[in-house]
Structures are given as structure tokens and as C-alpha cells.
Design a protein around this motif. Structure first.
Motif, PDB file in Angstrom:
ATOM      1  N   TRP A 194      -4.718  -6.602  -5.073  1.00  0.00           N
ATOM      2  CA  TRP A 194      -5.290  -7.091  -3.908  1.00  0.00           C
ATOM      3  C   TRP A 194      -6.593  -7.572  -4.432  1.00  0.00           C
ATOM      4  O   TRP A 194      -7.435  -7.140  -4.992  1.00  0.00           O
ATOM      5  CB  TRP A 194      -5.561  -5.902  -3.070  1.00  0.00           C
ATOM      6  CG  TRP A 194      -4.213  -5.515  -2.193  1.00  0.00           C
ATOM      7  CD1 TRP A 194      -2.779  -6.044  -2.611  1.00  0.00           C
ATOM      8  CD2 TRP A 194      -3.986  -4.615  -1.436  1.00  0.00           C
ATOM      9  NE1 TRP A 194      -2.113  -5.377  -1.805  1.00  0.00           N
ATOM     10  CE2 TRP A 194      -2.505  -4.511  -1.037  1.00  0.00           C
ATOM     11  CE3 TRP A 194      -4.965  -3.658  -0.664  1.00  0.00           C
ATOM     12  CZ2 TRP A 194      -1.992  -3.745  -0.012  1.00  0.00           C
ATOM     13  CZ3 TRP A 194      -4.163  -2.906   0.343  1.00  0.00           C
ATOM     14  CH2 TRP A 194      -3.059  -2.811   0.520  1.00  0.00           C
TER      15      TRP A 194
ATOM     16  N   SER B 184       0.821  -1.233  -0.105  1.00  0.00           N
ATOM     17  CA  SER B 184       0.019   0.004   0.040  1.00  0.00           C
ATOM     18  C   SER B 184       0.940   1.304   0.044  1.00  0.00           C
ATOM     19  O   SER B 184       0.498   2.372   0.358  1.00  0.00           O
ATOM     20  CB  SER B 184      -0.992  -0.081   1.119  1.00  0.00           C
ATOM     21  OG  SER B 184      -0.024   0.129   2.449  1.00  0.00           O
TER      22      SER B 184
ATOM     23  N   TYR C 267     -14.491  -2.954   0.942  1.00  0.00           N
ATOM     24  CA  TYR C 267     -13.669  -1.954   1.764  1.00  0.00           C
ATOM     25  C   TYR C 267     -14.947  -1.111   2.596  1.00  0.00           C
ATOM     26  O   TYR C 267     -15.669  -0.596   1.751  1.00  0.00           O
ATOM     27  CB  TYR C 267     -12.776  -1.182   1.198  1.00  0.00           C
ATOM     28  CG  TYR C 267     -11.525  -2.189   0.480  1.00  0.00           C
ATOM     29  CD1 TYR C 267     -10.407  -2.143   1.112  1.00  0.00           C
ATOM     30  CD2 TYR C 267     -11.676  -2.436  -0.747  1.00  0.00           C
ATOM     31  CE1 TYR C 267      -9.564  -3.038   0.570  1.00  0.00           C
ATOM     32  CE2 TYR C 267     -10.732  -3.128  -1.267  1.00  0.00           C
ATOM     33  CZ  TYR C 267      -9.461  -3.557  -0.792  1.00  0.00           C
ATOM     34  OH  TYR C 267      -8.636  -4.087  -1.152  1.00  0.00           O
TER      35      TYR C 267
ATOM     36  N   PHE D  76      -4.953   1.546  -2.661  1.00  0.00           N
ATOM     37  CA  PHE D  76      -5.175   0.253  -2.741  1.00  0.00           C
ATOM     38  C   PHE D  76      -4.835  -0.337  -4.062  1.00  0.00           C
ATOM     39  O   PHE D  76      -5.267  -0.147  -5.253  1.00  0.00           O
ATOM     40  CB  PHE D  76      -6.795   0.085  -2.863  1.00  0.00           C
ATOM     41  CG  PHE D  76      -7.644   0.750  -1.477  1.00  0.00           C
ATOM     42  CD1 PHE D  76      -7.734  -0.047  -0.698  1.00  0.00           C
ATOM     43  CD2 PHE D  76      -7.872   2.310  -1.477  1.00  0.00           C
ATOM     44  CE1 PHE D  76      -8.470   0.645   0.609  1.00  0.00           C
ATOM     45  CE2 PHE D  76      -8.336   2.663  -0.409  1.00  0.00           C
ATOM     46  CZ  PHE D  76      -8.680   1.802   0.709  1.00  0.00           C
TER      47      PHE D  76
ATOM     48  N   TYR E 136     -12.477  -1.287  -9.117  1.00  0.00           N
ATOM     49  CA  TYR E 136     -13.273  -0.823  -7.679  1.00  0.00           C
ATOM     50  C   TYR E 136     -14.556   0.037  -8.196  1.00  0.00           C
ATOM     51  O   TYR E 136     -14.642   0.779  -9.455  1.00  0.00           O
ATOM     52  CB  TYR E 136     -12.423   0.215  -6.922  1.00  0.00           C
ATOM     53  CG  TYR E 136     -11.130  -0.171  -6.528  1.00  0.00           C
ATOM     54  CD1 TYR E 136     -11.232  -1.089  -5.258  1.00  0.00           C
ATOM     55  CD2 TYR E 136      -9.868  -0.272  -7.167  1.00  0.00           C
ATOM     56  CE1 TYR E 136      -9.917  -1.566  -4.951  1.00  0.00           C
ATOM     57  CE2 TYR E 136      -8.625  -0.883  -6.737  1.00  0.00           C
ATOM     58  CZ  TYR E 136      -8.820  -1.472  -5.336  1.00  0.00           C
ATOM     59  OH  TYR E 136      -7.801  -2.234  -4.992  1.00  0.00           O
TER      60      TYR E 136
END
Length: 326
Positions: free
Chosen positions: A209, A117, A214, A205, A282
Motif C-alpha cells: 500500500w 487488509s 496513518y 497494513f 513503516y
């Protein structure tokens, strides 16, 4: 008759000389296999996982051989750290040594890169071949420089008004993860909790990952601003560059003095915004919700966590400086 004798004598001399030359040739040492790296430079990303550096012989190995090498560069090798210090890569298979079996002509150094991160400038791993089993010759192509570039991902940055002579605020950004946006794991996953009245606080982020959901906590830790109006920006980081500001996804929130939470127990902080991830993308970013007075929550899945005030989760570099511009 004399001519015949002379001829036979000359012929015998030639035969003897030929045998002698042949014998000398048979006694010459064999040419040594030469070893070199297959490429002098490599460029990778932190998210590339395991990479391989190939070392080659110009002919099959006459026996099992080993080649010793050393490591240098700005990237941090896990073998050189202690405790929970951050590192960039790890070599788990015979660190410092390459083995090539008899009859083979190639060997590899496997390097496991760490996806983290941190937002960092490019780093390097420098490998130098130092020595080899007797009978193997090193060439001038004996070193490789690997450049590790910043991986792609999403930055979430929290901004609030700069302090004045009469008013200020200090905010924290905390991150939880979970299987869904309604089911968070016990501990705080990440965060940025610097002791600052000017911000921003932000987290990164990586696309690599695989967490499903989140939960973001934007906590009014301390201050006198009432109301406290703040902004959260979702920013893509691709190929080492922050996207143009026109592409930012921007959300706003507002707290009052009743929302201040000078926490000592992280379980008292509340998730006020959520999003999900799938395949490195995302999405489904929710609006920011205003918590109840005190910004407190208490569920069976929350705990104190381990984050201390004054800490953050990133390295400073040229990209970080850009985020500090409001």
C-alpha cells in the motif's frame, strides 16, 4: 530376351510401387501442434500484482487458435461474487479463453492479484485447459496450480484487560489515512470494531500500500474499568510468519471513564497515534496521546464513515489465532 523383359517388368513394378508409397505419404494428415502449460505449479504473494500463466505450442500455430480453460481453487475470483464481497483475484482479458495468433507459439493468462487488509492462510487458483481449436491437441500437461501466500506487512494489535465479574471494557480500533499526520481524509479507512470485552482488535497494513500517513484511534467504547490501561503492539508479518515477540514495538496508554465514547458518529473518534510509510517501510510511530474528556474531535475533514459495530477487517486463519494470545 526373356530375362530383359522380366527385368523391365520388375523395374516398372518398383517405380509404380514407389509412386504409390509417395502418394500415400503425401496424403498423411499433418502432425497436430500440441498445447501445454509451461509450469504445473506456481507460488506467488498477494502483493505480486499481475502474474502471467504461460501456455505453449510445440510448433507455431497454423492459424489463429483459441484454448478454453476453467478455474477452481480456494481463492475467490471477482467474476463469481456479488456486491461488495471480498475477492482475491481478477482476470480482465478474455476470461476463460486464451488466444494465440497464427505463426505464434505462446499465449498467456493474466491474473490481477488483490492486495488487501486480510490475514489469510495460503489460497489456490487451479487452471484446467479444457478444449482447443480443431487441429490443436491438448497434452497431459494441461493444468496449473497457483498458491497465493500471505503478503508482507504490519499488524497493529490493540489489547486491554480481560473482563472480570466486576469490571469490563470494550475498545475499538479505527484507521484514518492522509497526506501527512496532520491532514486526514474524510472517511474512516479501515478498522476493527468487534463487540467484545476481551480483544484483541487489530488491523493489517500491507507493504504494497502507498498511503503516506496513518492515524490510529483506540476508542474506549463502553465498560466499567477506570482506569483502562491498554497496550498496542506493532508486529511485522514477513513470509507468512509473525516476527518473534522480542521484535514487537509496544506502546501503552491509559483512559479514564471520562474518555468513554459510545459513538454513533465516527467523526467523534480521535486520532491518538500516528505513523508514516515510505517504500513499504513503516516508521515514525508516535507515542499514544490521551484524548480530552469524551475522546471527541470535530474537524471539517471528519465524517460519519460507514463502519458498523460488530465488524472486523480480517479472515480467520492460523496466523490470526496467534495474535489472540496475550
Amino acid at each position: 530376351m526373356q530375362k530383359s523383359i522380366t527385368y523391365l517388368s520388375s523395374l516398372a513394378t518398383v517405380v509404380v510401387l514407389g509412386v504409390a508409397l509417395s502418394s500415400c505419404k503425401d496424403d498423411d494428415p499433418p502432425v497436430k501442434p500440441k498445447v501445454s502449460v509451461s509450469a504445473a505449479t506456481m507460488t506467488v504473494k498477494e502483493s505480486d500484482g499481475t502474474i502471467e500463466v504461460e501456455v505453449s505450442l510445440d510448433k507455431p500455430a497454423p492459424k489463429d487458435i483459441s484454448i478454453e480453460y476453467t478455474l477452481d481453487g480456494t481463492a475467490v475470483d471477482k467474476a463469481t461474487i456479488s456486491g461488495n464481497q471480498a475477492y482475491d483475484y481478477e482476470i480482465t482479458e478474455d476470461p476463460g479463453e486464451i488466444n494465440i495468433d497464427k505463426g505464434q507459439s505462446k499465449g498467456v493468462i493474466k491474473i490481477d492479484l488483490l492486495s488487501d487488509s486480510f490475514i489469510e492462510d495460503p489460497e489456490t487458483i487451479e487452471i484446467q485447459l479444457e478444449s482447443a481449436t480443431e487441429g490443436i491437441e491438448l497434452t497431459r500437461d494441461d493444468e496449473v496450480k497457483i498458491t497465493i501466500n500471505q503478503e508482507d506487512g504490519l499488524i497493529v494489535a490493540l489489547y486491554w484487560p480481560a473482563p472480570t465479574s466486576t469490571a469490563y471494557a470494550d475498545m475499538d480500533l479505527l484507521v484514518r489515512i492522509g497526506a501527512t499526520v496532520n491532514n486526514w481524509e474524510a472517511d474512516i479507512f479501515n478498522g476493527s470494531v468487534q463487540e467484545t470485552n476481551s480483544g484483541p482488535e487489530f488491523v493489517f497494513f500491507p507493504k504494497a500500500w502507498g498511503n503516506a500517513a496513518y492515524g490510529m484511534s483506540y476508542t474506549y467504547y463502553d465498560g466499567t474499568l477506570d482506569p483502562l490501561n491498554f497496550t498496542v503492539r506493532f508486529i511485522d508479518l514477513v513470509n507468512g510468519a509473525i516476527e518473534p515477540e522480542a521484535g514487537f514495538q509496544v506502546f501503552t496508554g491509559s483512559y479514564t471513564a471520562a474518555n468513554k465514547n459510545k459513538w454513533t458518529d465516527l467523526s467523534t473518534t480521535q486520532v491518538v497515534q500516528t505513523f508514516v510509510t515510505s517504500g513499504g517501510a513503516y516508521s515514525n510511530i508516535s507515542p499514544i496521546t490521551k484524548p480530552t474528556a469524551g475522546s471527541r474531535m470535530s474537524t471539517a475533514r471528519d465524517s460519519k464513515g460507514t463502519m458498523a459495530r460488530g465488524s472486523n477487517n480480517y479472515h480467520h486463519g492460523s496466523l490470526v489465532k496467534k495474535l489472540s494470545l496475550k
